[in-house]
Write an enzyme that holds these catalytic residues in place. Structure first.
Site, PDB file in Angstrom:
ATOM      1  CG  ASP A 235     -55.592 -15.705  81.575  1.00 10.94           C
ATOM      2  OD1 ASP A 235     -55.173 -16.792  82.044  1.00 10.94           O
ATOM      3  OD2 ASP A 235     -55.280 -14.593  82.029  1.00 10.94           O
TER       4      ASP A 235
ATOM      5  CG  HIS B  28     -58.287 -27.622  51.260  1.00  8.58           C
ATOM      6  ND1 HIS B  28     -57.611 -28.743  51.669  1.00  8.58           N
ATOM      7  CD2 HIS B  28     -59.478 -28.070  50.806  1.00  8.58           C
ATOM      8  CE1 HIS B  28     -58.348 -29.805  51.456  1.00  8.58           C
ATOM      9  NE2 HIS B  28     -59.493 -29.433  50.936  1.00  8.58           N
TER      10      HIS B  28
ATOM     11  CG  ASP C  70     -66.430 -26.162  50.186  1.00 10.10           C
ATOM     12  OD1 ASP C  70     -67.309 -26.466  51.016  1.00 10.10           O
ATOM     13  OD2 ASP C  70     -65.599 -26.976  49.741  1.00 10.10           O
TER      14      ASP C  70
ATOM     15  CG  ASP D 153     -68.730 -30.213  52.507  1.00 10.16           C
ATOM     16  OD1 ASP D 153     -68.448 -29.087  52.072  1.00 10.16           O
ATOM     17  OD2 ASP D 153     -67.986 -31.203  52.375  1.00 10.16           O
TER      18      ASP D 153
ATOM     19  CG  HIS E 209     -61.374 -32.511  44.201  1.00 13.49           C
ATOM     20  ND1 HIS E 209     -62.654 -32.962  44.029  1.00 13.49           N
ATOM     21  CD2 HIS E 209     -61.361 -31.239  43.720  1.00 13.49           C
ATOM     22  CE1 HIS E 209     -63.396 -31.998  43.499  1.00 13.49           C
ATOM     23  NE2 HIS E 209     -62.626 -30.943  43.282  1.00 13.49           N
TER      24      HIS E 209
ATOM     25  CG  HIS F 215     -66.002 -35.884  51.810  1.00 10.25           C
ATOM     26  ND1 HIS F 215     -66.856 -35.471  52.806  1.00 10.25           N
ATOM     27  CD2 HIS F 215     -65.779 -34.779  51.046  1.00 10.25           C
ATOM     28  CE1 HIS F 215     -67.112 -34.177  52.659  1.00 10.25           C
ATOM     29  NE2 HIS F 215     -66.475 -33.730  51.594  1.00 10.25           N
TER      30      HIS F 215
ATOM     31  CG  HIS G  80     -63.179 -34.516  54.733  1.00 10.62           C
ATOM     32  ND1 HIS G  80     -61.964 -34.281  54.169  1.00 10.62           N
ATOM     33  CD2 HIS G  80     -64.056 -33.730  54.039  1.00 10.62           C
ATOM     34  CE1 HIS G  80     -62.087 -33.382  53.189  1.00 10.62           C
ATOM     35  NE2 HIS G  80     -63.342 -33.036  53.105  1.00 10.62           N
TER      36      HIS G  80
ATOM     37  CD  GLU H 289     -66.562 -32.344  47.726  1.00 11.51           C
ATOM     38  OE1 GLU H 289     -65.946 -31.280  47.608  1.00 11.51           O
ATOM     39  OE2 GLU H 289     -66.704 -32.942  48.814  1.00 11.51           O
TER      40      GLU H 289
ATOM     41  CE1 TYR I 194     -61.839 -26.390  42.027  1.00 13.00           C
ATOM     42  CE2 TYR I 194     -61.341 -28.615  41.222  1.00 13.00           C
ATOM     43  CZ  TYR I 194     -62.060 -27.772  42.053  1.00 13.00           C
ATOM     44  OH  TYR I 194     -62.994 -28.302  42.922  1.00 13.00           O
TER      45      TYR I 194
ATOM     46  NE  ARG J  64     -65.207 -27.832  46.186  1.00 13.77           N
ATOM     47  CZ  ARG J  64     -64.155 -27.037  46.293  1.00 13.77           C
ATOM     48  NH1 ARG J  64     -63.209 -27.041  45.365  1.00 13.77           N
ATOM     49  NH2 ARG J  64     -64.033 -26.224  47.328  1.00 13.77           N
TER      50      ARG J  64
ATOM     51  CD  GLU K 132     -68.960 -30.219  49.062  1.00 12.88           C
ATOM     52  OE1 GLU K 132     -68.478 -29.072  49.189  1.00 12.88           O
ATOM     53  OE2 GLU K 132     -68.547 -31.205  49.689  1.00 12.88           O
TER      54      GLU K 132
HETATM   55  N1  GLY Z   1     -65.432 -28.540  52.545  1.00 13.47           N
HETATM   56  C1  GLY Z   1     -64.451 -29.508  52.335  1.00 13.47           C
HETATM   57  C2  GLY Z   1     -64.833 -30.426  51.286  1.00 13.47           C
HETATM   58  O1  GLY Z   1     -65.662 -30.120  50.472  1.00 13.47           O
HETATM   59  O2  GLY Z   1     -64.400 -31.555  51.246  1.00 13.47           O
HETATM   60 MN    MN Z   2     -67.050 -28.596  50.717  1.00 12.18          MN
HETATM   61 MN    MN Z   3     -66.908 -31.851  50.684  1.00 13.03          MN
END
Ligand code: GLY
Ligand code: MN
Ligand code: MN
Length: 443
Positions: free
Chosen positions: A42, A244, A261, A272, A351, A355, A362, A385, A389, A407, A409
């Site tokens: 439920d 993440h 983030d 973001d 990374h 994006h 994303h 971003e 690290y 980071r 961003e």
């Molecule tokens: N918040 C996910 C990224 O920065 O891609």
């Molecule tokens: Mn982010």
């Molecule tokens: Mn991002």
């Protein structure tokens, strides 16, 4: 009620018309709504409409299907939940097909129960069926609608011969944001930036990561954003090295940095933003040195963004700047060129620079065209971003650097002659962060 939005109603109709005119004549496109996802008996997870469906309808009820018929007489048809007094008492308002035509501007609307009867009729005479490659829930229904048409083939009915992916056409449209979309994203960026400022001002040793997350979500909601665009990452100390990290369960410690983030979702558009700052309000010399290197890369990359620049170019520039800086700090050893070629930097920067950003964090849209990185164009929105690290167990690096994750961003829209930063409302210079954190928030 259907949700109030800052995207004008006409814009949804205009998007449907644009998609219809880009589909080959004699094709039919199916765009399904999201369904409720059960959590346990439920109880359901909070509903979030499918972005493709919302982009074309502005309709936020589950269990609906938009059908577009392309050709000389294009038609838009919606299937949605029938009005039902008992269901509405228990679960809330339903628009119903009777009101959908006037409210959403579609040509025809039916109850979902009519799908098996109406869909073969609508498909009759069409050659190609288009739907999203991730909408595999349609496979079985489409097969059965085609099968029922096939049975009537001897009566001269034409059965669609092929199934095509809708992604390319629809996602290329979503990649370019209109003025109204940019206005919503600007507001999402403003609200999210202010939330980051509140988190900085409410940070001190002993506060938990999830309490900072709560500060952000509270500010989002108090400013009209019911949900974040994605679960916030709040990582203190070495937790910032987990890209993440969403556990957000630990207490913040004096002397550590914290990486946040987080972004709000406003009217289905994401923000973001990442900021990294000292828990106690003052950077240590090592934290400052690494932070200023990431900031240098970020500012240089934002500076590059303008129409015509290839998607990959700012990323490559970020790698050069970060590698040069890591060599200067003695964290990487060797020739910059060689360290880039061998990808030795990927232990510290694993990374990409960013994006696309839009209705999905994303967001959809191709990064390459015909195998080549595509040039940036006005109306595209992207994140910038870079990060560094230093793993806590990396014994190749002097101990004083270990466990630092940084980071920075921001969200950037490409304009006619450069770019606009949508998330500029939260400081990122060391001195500005320290000044802001010296003043405690009054809430
Ligand atoms: N918040 C996910 C990224 O920065 O891609
Ligand atoms: Mn982010
Ligand atoms: Mn991002």
């Amino acid at each position: 009620m259907t949700r109030m939005t800052s995207i004008p109603r006409d814009e949804f109709a205009e998007r449907r018309q644009r998609l219809l005119s880009s589909l080959p004549a004699g094709s039919i496109a199916l765009i399904p709504a999201a369904t409720m996802q059960p959590r346990n008996s439920d109880v359901e997870f909070p509903f979030r409409q499918d972005s493709d469906f919302y982009y074309l309808t502005g309709f936020d009820e589950p269990d609906a299907l938009l059908v577009l018929l392309a050709g000389k007489n294009p038609q838009t048809v919606l299937f949605c939940r029938e009005r039902d007094k008992t269901m509405e008492i228990w679960h809330g308002y339903r628009l119903g097909p009777e009101r959908a035509v006037a409210e959403l501007g579609v040509d025809l609307a039916f109850a979902n129960e009519e799908q098996d009867k109406q869909m073969p009729k609508l498909m009759q005479g069409c050659d190609q069926i288009f739907y999203g490659s991730d909408k595999t829930q349609l496979d079985a229904q489409v097969r059965s609608w085609r099968d029922s048409l096939r049975m009537a083939k001897r009566q001269g009915k034409q059965v669609p011969t092929g199934i095509q992916q809708l992604d390319g056409l629809l996602h290329e449209m979503r990649l370019f944001k209109s003025d109204a979309e940019i206005a919503v994203m600007r507001e999402a960026g403003r609200i999210s930036a202010a939330a980051h400022c509140k988190a900085m001002q409410n940070c001190q040793p002993g506060v938990t990561e999830y309490q900072l997350e709560a500060r952000l979500n509270f500010h989002f909601a108090m400013n009209g954003c019911r949900q974040p665009a994605y679960p916030a990452i709040v990582g203190g100390g070495e937790n910032a090295c987990v890209l993440h990290y969403v556990e957000n369960s630990e207490a913040l410690k004096d002397g550590d940095l914290v990486l946040i983030d987080a972004g709000a979702e406003l009217d289905y558009y994401a923000s973001d933003i990442t900021r990294t700052f000292p828990v106690s309000g003052r950077f240590s010399p090592e934290q400052k040195a690494l932070y200023e290197l990431v900031l240098k890369a970020q500012l240089s990359c934002i500076d590059m963004i303008k129409p015509g620049v290839l998607w990959q170019d700012p990323h490559d520039r970020s790698v050069e700047i970060l590698v040069e800086g890591l060599v200067e700090l003695g964290i990487l050893k060797g020739e910059t060129e060689e360290l880039i070629k061998s990808e030795a930097y990927r232990d510290f920067y694993m990374h990409r620079l960013g994006h696309w950003l839009g209705m999905d964090v994303h967001d959809v849209g191709d990064y390459k065209l015909a195998g080549e990185w595509r040039p940036l164009q006005p109306g595209m929105v992207l994140t910038v971003e870079p990060g560094l690290y230093i793993a806590p167990d990396n014994t190749d690096v002097d101990a004083r650097w270990r466990g630092i994750g940084i980071r920075i961003e921001d969200d950037v829209v490409v304009t006619e002659d450069g770019c606009e930063v949508l998330s500029a409302g939260v400081p990122k210079q060391v001195a500005d962060i320290e000044t802001l954190m010296a003043v405690q928030a009054n809430n």
